[in-house]
Design an enzyme around this catalytic site. Structure first.
Site, PDB file in Angstrom:
ATOM      1  N   TYR A  73       0.823  -1.241  -0.029  1.00 40.37           N
ATOM      2  CA  TYR A  73       0.078   0.010  -0.212  1.00 40.37           C
ATOM      3  C   TYR A  73       0.887   1.194   0.038  1.00 40.37           C
ATOM      4  O   TYR A  73       0.644   2.126  -0.660  1.00 40.37           O
ATOM      5  CB  TYR A  73      -0.998  -0.078   1.263  1.00 40.37           C
ATOM      6  CG  TYR A  73      -2.146   1.058   1.127  1.00 40.37           C
ATOM      7  CD1 TYR A  73      -3.108   0.775   0.429  1.00 40.37           C
ATOM      8  CD2 TYR A  73      -1.838   2.399   1.645  1.00 40.37           C
ATOM      9  CE1 TYR A  73      -4.041   1.804   0.362  1.00 40.37           C
ATOM     10  CE2 TYR A  73      -2.727   3.486   1.796  1.00 40.37           C
ATOM     11  CZ  TYR A  73      -3.863   3.213   0.732  1.00 40.37           C
ATOM     12  OH  TYR A  73      -4.870   4.352   0.620  1.00 40.37           O
ATOM     13  N   PHE A 125      -7.361  21.495 -24.550  1.00 41.97           N
ATOM     14  CA  PHE A 125      -7.501  20.227 -24.670  1.00 41.97           C
ATOM     15  C   PHE A 125      -8.722  19.761 -23.871  1.00 41.97           C
ATOM     16  O   PHE A 125      -8.818  20.503 -22.711  1.00 41.97           O
ATOM     17  CB  PHE A 125      -6.220  19.201 -24.086  1.00 41.97           C
ATOM     18  CG  PHE A 125      -6.717  17.740 -24.162  1.00 41.97           C
ATOM     19  CD1 PHE A 125      -6.634  17.299 -25.635  1.00 41.97           C
ATOM     20  CD2 PHE A 125      -7.113  17.014 -23.135  1.00 41.97           C
ATOM     21  CE1 PHE A 125      -6.933  15.975 -25.763  1.00 41.97           C
ATOM     22  CE2 PHE A 125      -7.558  15.629 -23.505  1.00 41.97           C
ATOM     23  CZ  PHE A 125      -7.246  14.906 -24.611  1.00 41.97           C
ATOM     24  N   THR A 126      -9.570  18.706 -24.236  1.00 43.79           N
ATOM     25  CA  THR A 126     -11.063  18.691 -23.456  1.00 43.79           C
ATOM     26  C   THR A 126     -10.886  18.624 -22.028  1.00 43.79           C
ATOM     27  O   THR A 126     -11.365  19.363 -21.284  1.00 43.79           O
ATOM     28  CB  THR A 126     -11.483  17.393 -24.252  1.00 43.79           C
ATOM     29  OG1 THR A 126     -10.637  16.397 -24.093  1.00 43.79           O
ATOM     30  CG2 THR A 126     -11.792  17.630 -25.691  1.00 43.79           C
ATOM     31  N   ASP A 216       1.959  20.104 -20.340  1.00 44.97           N
ATOM     32  CA  ASP A 216       1.397  18.959 -20.584  1.00 44.97           C
ATOM     33  C   ASP A 216       2.033  18.263 -21.522  1.00 44.97           C
ATOM     34  O   ASP A 216       2.207  18.548 -22.738  1.00 44.97           O
ATOM     35  CB  ASP A 216      -0.293  19.535 -21.435  1.00 44.97           C
ATOM     36  CG  ASP A 216      -1.265  18.210 -21.773  1.00 44.97           C
ATOM     37  OD1 ASP A 216      -0.421  17.125 -21.852  1.00 44.97           O
ATOM     38  OD2 ASP A 216      -2.285  18.302 -21.880  1.00 44.97           O
ATOM     39  N   LYS A 259       0.036   7.428 -23.479  1.00 43.98           N
ATOM     40  CA  LYS A 259       0.208   8.247 -24.927  1.00 43.98           C
ATOM     41  C   LYS A 259       1.770   7.593 -25.030  1.00 43.98           C
ATOM     42  O   LYS A 259       2.300   6.460 -25.119  1.00 43.98           O
ATOM     43  CB  LYS A 259       0.032   9.350 -25.169  1.00 43.98           C
ATOM     44  CG  LYS A 259      -1.244  10.061 -25.234  1.00 43.98           C
ATOM     45  CD  LYS A 259      -2.470   9.749 -24.356  1.00 43.98           C
ATOM     46  CE  LYS A 259      -3.648  10.274 -24.789  1.00 43.98           C
ATOM     47  NZ  LYS A 259      -3.905  11.424 -23.678  1.00 43.98           N
ATOM     48  N   ARG A 383     -12.946  15.270 -34.207  1.00 40.54           N
ATOM     49  CA  ARG A 383     -12.233  16.359 -33.308  1.00 40.54           C
ATOM     50  C   ARG A 383     -12.863  17.670 -34.147  1.00 40.54           C
ATOM     51  O   ARG A 383     -12.468  18.237 -35.149  1.00 40.54           O
ATOM     52  CB  ARG A 383     -10.856  16.374 -33.499  1.00 40.54           C
ATOM     53  CG  ARG A 383     -10.381  15.295 -32.476  1.00 40.54           C
ATOM     54  CD  ARG A 383     -10.573  15.907 -31.251  1.00 40.54           C
ATOM     55  NE  ARG A 383      -9.873  15.096 -30.035  1.00 40.54           N
ATOM     56  CZ  ARG A 383     -10.776  14.847 -28.827  1.00 40.54           C
ATOM     57  NH1 ARG A 383     -12.012  14.940 -28.725  1.00 40.54           N
ATOM     58  NH2 ARG A 383     -10.028  14.248 -27.937  1.00 40.54           N
ATOM     59  N   PHE A 450     -18.879  14.534 -26.538  1.00 42.39           N
ATOM     60  CA  PHE A 450     -18.256  13.679 -27.590  1.00 42.39           C
ATOM     61  C   PHE A 450     -18.131  12.228 -27.096  1.00 42.39           C
ATOM     62  O   PHE A 450     -18.560  11.195 -27.968  1.00 42.39           O
ATOM     63  CB  PHE A 450     -16.902  14.095 -28.252  1.00 42.39           C
ATOM     64  CG  PHE A 450     -15.955  14.223 -27.259  1.00 42.39           C
ATOM     65  CD1 PHE A 450     -15.474  15.202 -26.366  1.00 42.39           C
ATOM     66  CD2 PHE A 450     -15.093  13.098 -27.117  1.00 42.39           C
ATOM     67  CE1 PHE A 450     -14.672  15.510 -25.497  1.00 42.39           C
ATOM     68  CE2 PHE A 450     -13.747  13.254 -26.152  1.00 42.39           C
ATOM     69  CZ  PHE A 450     -13.780  14.387 -25.310  1.00 42.39           C
TER      70      PHE A 450
HETATM   71  C1  PLP Z   1      -4.879  12.325 -23.265  1.00 42.88           C
HETATM   72  C2  PLP Z   1      -4.677  13.699 -22.869  1.00 42.88           C
HETATM   73  C3  PLP Z   1      -4.929  14.176 -21.797  1.00 42.88           C
HETATM   74  C4  PLP Z   1      -5.850  13.539 -20.834  1.00 42.88           C
HETATM   75  O1  PLP Z   1      -5.105  12.529 -20.283  1.00 42.88           O
HETATM   76  P1  PLP Z   1      -5.876  11.019 -19.727  1.00 42.88           P
HETATM   77  O2  PLP Z   1      -4.910   9.979 -19.428  1.00 42.88           O
HETATM   78  O3  PLP Z   1      -6.750  10.744 -21.034  1.00 42.88           O
HETATM   79  O4  PLP Z   1      -6.880  11.459 -18.611  1.00 42.88           O
HETATM   80  C5  PLP Z   1      -4.416  15.487 -21.533  1.00 42.88           C
HETATM   81  N1  PLP Z   1      -3.681  16.296 -22.422  1.00 42.88           N
HETATM   82  C6  PLP Z   1      -3.501  15.762 -23.594  1.00 42.88           C
HETATM   83  C7  PLP Z   1      -2.795  16.490 -24.504  1.00 42.88           C
HETATM   84  C8  PLP Z   1      -3.986  14.456 -23.964  1.00 42.88           C
HETATM   85  O5  PLP Z   1      -3.874  13.905 -25.175  1.00 42.88           O
END
Ligand code: PLP
Length: 459
Positions: A73, A125-126, A216, A259, A383, A450
């Site tokens: 933990y 970004f969303t 980011d 990613k 998109r 979306f």
């Molecule tokens: C995917 C993404 C996020 C969010 O990350 P999650 O792991 O999906 O929560 C933030 N910024 C960018 C540019 C992304 O592509």
């Protein structure tokens, strides 16, 4: 010197069999999914280009790392391995693990943003913008104008327009700007990079105004590869060196390691400031988990540590970006309107140009993604106006200049033959594009619509 083709710096050890569907089955499936590719069953998809998130193929090393999970933990060995790897490759001193990128965005936004603040960024970004808004902030787009033009072949469409930052600070004052948020390889601009020179200028701007610079860093390695390939004076550096340099220019970072870092789940918030780290530790226990696992299993932190190392190898990046460019070139040669230059993680189809008969209020990109699925079982995503959502104040749809369908390439998953089939399918849809119908909502979620919105064809 004669230019050699790139090829994958790996070979395939295990395969996953795919189901082939008929045209009738796909027509029924998209209808049942409300013309939203997010609502399709993965089983009914042949080539899945919905996203590059969490769908990469892990290496045998990463899978071996999974077996080395220390699931204590508190104080898991894998946490320290991950933290030290982040410091070694990304420069940041402190790391708070989160279940994925948005977990890090939530914590950071809550700590830094006050009601009525402004957060400039190189395109929204969303999830990032939503967390900024929930925390009481307003997102302000400061990306260069070229980023909004699908036909501009500017090599660094992710760059910040410093004059836009100046205008903002003159209008609202630096005390209303908690930080500037810079994405590397800007997702919503089509996977377009920021140059090192521009990032240095942003750093100077932040120093001058005493504003933090947040990164980011979801696709930092892909951005570094573009810098190596395109930016004057950077050719002699390795991707690894450039990645470190980018990170070292910034104060803190949010990461979706699903990613670049090729794991199925995970993320983190990293920073150099000890006080910020303390506050992040206080919040991570509320939303994610203890500060040494933050929503990740020990095994996942181990796979992430190994994935970071693999992601910054030059030969990996050459094959990764090479495959995306291979698809882009096939489409371009066939006259398909796509966003230029090719992105790092995806090729974006210009739906406005492909379906000029569908007004943006009838979601041309959503309709094109659905048509592509029906054609061949390839799953892409919208998109455009659906992703952009509504303005919280006016309730009106945001009408983004870019109305795109994203063909996102998972890392190390598909072959060149899959890319051939993808290009051929898009080209076939182009032939009967004028018959594709516009869409209207039958169900519209209030946030991030979306993901779960449902549509029907406009008669
Ligand atoms: C995917 C993404 C996020 C969010 O990350 P999650 O792991 O999906 O929560 C933030 N910024 C960018 C540019 C992304 O592509």
């Amino acid at each position: 010197m004669e230019k050699r083709s790139w090829a994958e710096p790996y070979k395939i050890k295990m395969v996953e069999l795919l189901k082939m569907t008929t045209l009738e089955e796909r027509k029924a499936a998209i209808k049942e999914a409300g013309f939203n590719t997010f609502l399709l069953k993965s089983e009914d998809v042949y080539i899945d280009l919905l996203t590059d998130s969490g769908v990469g193929a892990m290496s045998d090393q990463q899978w071996a790392g999974i077996m080395m999970g220390d699931e204590a933990y508190a104080g898991s060995r894998n946490f320290y391995h991950m933290r030290d790897t982040i410091t070694e490759y990304y420069s940041y001193q402190f790391t708070v693990p989160t279940h994925q990128g948005r977990g890090a965005e939530n914590i950071l936004s809550q700590i830094l943003i006050k009601d009525g603040d402004y957060v400039p960024g190189n395109m929204y970004f969303t999830t990032t913008r939503l967390h900024q808004e929930i925390a009481g902030g307003h997102f302000v787009d400061v990306i260069i104008n070229e980023a909004h033009d699908p036909d501009s072949d500017h090599p660094f469409k992710g760059n910040v327009d410093i004059a836009k930052l100046d205008r903002l600070v003159n209008k609202v004052g630096a005390e209303k700007i908690p930080y500037v948020c810079i994405a590397t390889c800007v997702n919503m601009a089509g996977g377009q990079p920021i140059s090192l020179e521009n990032l240095q200028a942003v750093r100077q701007w932040c120093d001058k105004h005493n504003v933090m610079l947040v990164h980011d860093m979801t696709r930092v390695a892909e951005n570094a590869y573009f810098i190596q390939q395109r930016e004057t004076g950077q050719q002699h550096k390795s991707v690894k060196e450039i990645v470190y340099e980018i990170c070292a220019l910034t104060d803190a970072a949010t990461m979706s390691s699903k990613k670049d870092a090729m794991v199925n789940i995970g993320g983190f918030l990293a920073m150099n400031d000890a006080t910020l780290y303390e506050r992040a530790c206080e919040l991570v226990v509320v939303y994610e988990g203890l500060h040494t696992y933050g929503g990740m299993a020990g095994r996942d932190m181990e796979a992430l540590a190994i994935g970071i190392r693999e992601s910054v190898q030059d030969n990996h990046m050459q094959a990764r970006i090479g495959q995306v460019a291979y698809l882009g070139k096939k489409l371009e040669d066939a006259g398909v309107p796509i966003v230029k230059p090719y992105g790092g993680h995806a090729i974006f189809l210009n739906a406005k140009a492909i379906l000029p008969h569908i007004p943006q209020s009838q979601f041309p990109a959503q309709a094109l993604a659905a048509a592509l699925y029906v054609e061949s079982g390839i799953r892409a995503m919208e998109r455009g106006v659906v992703s952009a959502g509504r303005d919280a104040q006016t309730g009106e749809n945001f009408m983004p200049k870019l109305e795109l369908v994203r063909l996102t390439i998972p890392r190390r998953v598909y072959t060149q033959a899959h890319m051939d089939v993808t290009a051929e399918s898009v080209i076939r849809v182009m032939k009967y594009a004028s018959q594709v119908k516009g869409l209207k909502f039958t169900y519209e979620p209030k946030m991030l619509r979306f993901f779960m919105g449902r549509f029907e064809e406009v008669a």
